[in-house]
Design an enzyme around this catalytic site. Structure first.
Site, PDB file in Angstrom:
ATOM      1  CB  CYS A   1     -18.580 -20.577  35.762  1.00 39.20           C
ATOM      2  SG  CYS A   1     -17.629 -19.319  36.637  1.00 39.20           S
TER       3      CYS A   1
ATOM      4  NE  ARG B   1     -20.781 -18.433  32.986  1.00 38.35           N
ATOM      5  CZ  ARG B   1     -21.812 -18.844  32.254  1.00 38.35           C
ATOM      6  NH1 ARG B   1     -21.721 -18.813  30.940  1.00 38.35           N
ATOM      7  NH2 ARG B   1     -22.932 -19.262  32.827  1.00 38.35           N
TER       8      ARG B   1
ATOM      9  CD1 TRP C   1     -13.828 -14.794  43.992  1.00 40.46           C
ATOM     10  CD2 TRP C   1     -12.337 -13.931  42.545  1.00 40.46           C
ATOM     11  NE1 TRP C   1     -14.474 -13.827  43.247  1.00 40.46           N
ATOM     12  CE2 TRP C   1     -13.587 -13.278  42.356  1.00 40.46           C
ATOM     13  CE3 TRP C   1     -11.252 -13.550  41.757  1.00 40.46           C
ATOM     14  CZ2 TRP C   1     -13.762 -12.269  41.405  1.00 40.46           C
ATOM     15  CZ3 TRP C   1     -11.447 -12.549  40.811  1.00 40.46           C
ATOM     16  CH2 TRP C   1     -12.676 -11.927  40.641  1.00 40.46           C
TER      17      TRP C   1
ATOM     18  CD  GLU D   1     -17.000 -22.497  44.555  1.00 43.12           C
ATOM     19  OE1 GLU D   1     -16.471 -21.362  44.546  1.00 43.12           O
ATOM     20  OE2 GLU D   1     -16.648 -23.426  43.813  1.00 43.12           O
TER      21      GLU D   1
HETATM   22  N1  ARG Z   1     -16.521 -26.105  43.943  1.00 46.06           N
HETATM   23  C1  ARG Z   1     -15.132 -26.418  43.835  1.00 46.06           C
HETATM   24  C2  ARG Z   1     -14.508 -26.482  45.218  1.00 46.06           C
HETATM   25  O1  ARG Z   1     -15.157 -26.269  46.180  1.00 46.06           O
HETATM   26  C3  ARG Z   1     -14.392 -25.404  42.990  1.00 46.06           C
HETATM   27  C4  ARG Z   1     -14.971 -25.104  41.629  1.00 46.06           C
HETATM   28  C5  ARG Z   1     -14.464 -23.818  41.035  1.00 46.06           C
HETATM   29  N2  ARG Z   1     -14.817 -22.678  41.860  1.00 46.06           N
HETATM   30  C6  ARG Z   1     -14.472 -21.421  41.639  1.00 46.06           C
HETATM   31  N3  ARG Z   1     -14.858 -20.501  42.501  1.00 46.06           N
HETATM   32  N4  ARG Z   1     -13.764 -21.047  40.573  1.00 46.06           N
HETATM   33  O2  ARG Z   1     -13.329 -26.695  45.387  1.00 46.06           O
END
Ligand code: ARG
Length: 454
Positions: free
Chosen positions: A80, A83, A259, A264
């Site tokens: 992560c 953090r 968030w 992602e």
């Molecule tokens: N990568 C994953 C997604 O696209 C989520 C993982 C957690 N991501 C976060 N920003 N806490 O759904």
């Protein structure tokens, strides 16, 4: 390199039959009471815990221990990048929930609190990191769990000619939910039901109510046609199949969220060839020369897709971060931790963002590779359930771990729980205004023939 959980080395497996290891409990409690002077002396607590383990095979955390343990588990999550704010994690103690209905109601409250749509303090889009901790596993006893890998995920439907509508990653899970009686609309962004399994009730499916699912329709600051692609994404990523472990105690049901970082969504979920695969579509709409790779059409399309994600979330007032900001924050986190005398366990291959890696600071260094507790783990059977959505597969796959016991008999009947509050159909009850980003549904007529089929 053999650190568990890094590269190809699996994380240490969990034996659900084993009693709590007192040494691990002691190590955690000393750290917890050392860092939180207000909790007083650890000595009497250690004596109580030792006695509880001797009598029951496990022990019960105090609310302070639970909250601290959950926050440190986040701090130790080597994959992560976000953090820096580990201390701010909101920890909801849900250890008394038992029935699927109770669990589901609390999952809905979790999502509303995380998304800022809770009735009390409506601020939709003000995403807060939240974890809900449900009952701990008792050694040798079946436990409750959620099958979904995230609380909110989109279904994927394979069509007759082999293409997929929706998220290809969810095809098998979606098929299984349909086998269990769920009926999706068949659209590209259908929110899957939540599959909750308890020892006494088997698995049950629940449909999330509209207010629990904050979503953002995607548009582009410069290209009007982008909105017509009909793309959207949900605002809260909430992992629901990882086991939280604190001081030797295991919490198999402990969904948590942060968030989003834009990449992602824009560089993985909507971009990967085996996900929504939008790069070729965006490139075509941009009029790029896609005849050869060296025009960098993929890179150019990727940038515009990611601009759209960040711009749309910002416009909707939904918290999101970009990879440059998050890279700087992560390096600040490392500086903070170093000052506190701690190393930051981190996995380069997960920390470096999936686009423009070398343009971010986190690219240009190595990290401390360590598996530290408390932490979150994805067990092999939980992973398989998240992919397949049923147990049949588990029996045929060689189990890497000492068979985490199924909570219910495989024959336990599944049923879809009818909802008083169903998700709204295509048109939201109140017409959305720019200030109300929730559930804005792009007009279906604007969708081109096949943006998300392939
Ligand atoms: N990568 C994953 C997604 O696209 C989520 C993982 C957690 N991501 C976060 N920003 N806490 O759904």
């Amino acid at each position: 390199m053999t650190t568990p959980g890094y590269r190809d080395t699996p994380p240490e497996s969990w034996d659900p039959e084993a009693p709590v290891d007192f040494a691990e409990a002691e190590e955690f409690l000393r750290m917890c009471y050392g860092d939180n002077r207000k909790l007083g002396s650890v000595k009497p607590r250690l004596a109580v815990v030792r006695a509880q383990i001797a009598a029951t095979g496990t022990y019960v955390h105090t609310p302070d221990e639970l909250a601290y343990g959950a926050r440190v588990a986040w701090r130790n999550s080597s994959r992560c990048i976000g953090r820096l704010y580990w201390r701010s994690l909101v920890v909801l103690d849900r250890r008394r929930a038992r029935t699927p209905e109770e669990i589901f109601a609390l999952v809905v409250r979790h999502l509303c609190m995380a998304g800022g749509t809770a009735a009390a303090n409506r601020e939709p889009g003000a995403i807060r990191p939240v974890i809900s901790v449900f009952p701990q596993a008792q050694p040798g006893r079946p436990y409750a769990r959620i099958w979904n890998e995230q609380l909110i995920r989109y279904a994927g439907y394979r069509d007759v000619n082999g293409g997929v509508t929706g998220d290809p990653k969810a095809v098998r899970f979606t098929e299984s939910m349909r086998d269990l009686g769920w009926r999706g609309k068949g659209d590209a962004f259908d929110v899957l039901p939540v599959a909750i399994e308890t020892p006494a009730h088997g698995v049950r499916l629940f449909e999330l109510p509209e207010r629990a699912v904050l979503e953002v329709p995607l548009a582009h600051p410069d290209y009007g046609w982008f909105a017509e692609l009909g793309l959207r994404w949900h605002a809260v990523p909430a992992i629901s199949n990882m086991r939280l472990t604190i001081g030797g105690v295991h919490y198999p049901l402990a969904p948590f969220n942060g968030w989003y970082m834009g990449t992602e969504i824009g560089a993985r979920n909507l971009a990967d060839p085996d996900r929504y695969n939008m790069i070729p579509v965006v490139a075509r709409m941009l009029g790029l020369d896609t005849s050869k790779p060296n025009t960098l059409w993929r890179d150019r399309a990727l940038v515009e897709l990611n601009r759209a994600v960040l711009w749309s979330f910002e416009r909707a007032g939904v918290k999101i971060t970009d990879h440059h900001t998050e890279s700087d924050r992560f390096l600040a986190h490392i500086r903070n931790e170093t000052k506190s005398g701690r190393e930051v366990p981190a996995d380069w291959s997960w920390i470096v963002p999936p686009m423009s890696g070398g343009a971010t600071g986190v690219f240009h260094r190595y990290y401390h590779e360590a598996d530290e507790r408390p932490n979150f783990y994805l067990d092999a059977d939980a992973r398989a359930l998240g992919v397949h959505g049923h147990r049949a597969q588990l029996a045929t796959e060689p189990t890497e771990q000492a068979a985490a016991r199924p909570a219910a008999t495989p024959e336990a009947p599944a049923r879809v729980v009818p909802l008083q509050e169903r998700r709204a159909p295509a048109v939201p009850a109140q017409p959305p205004s720019p200030a109300d980003p929730s559930r804005v549904v792009p007009s279906p007529t604007l969708r081109p023939a096949c943006p998300v089929r392939h």
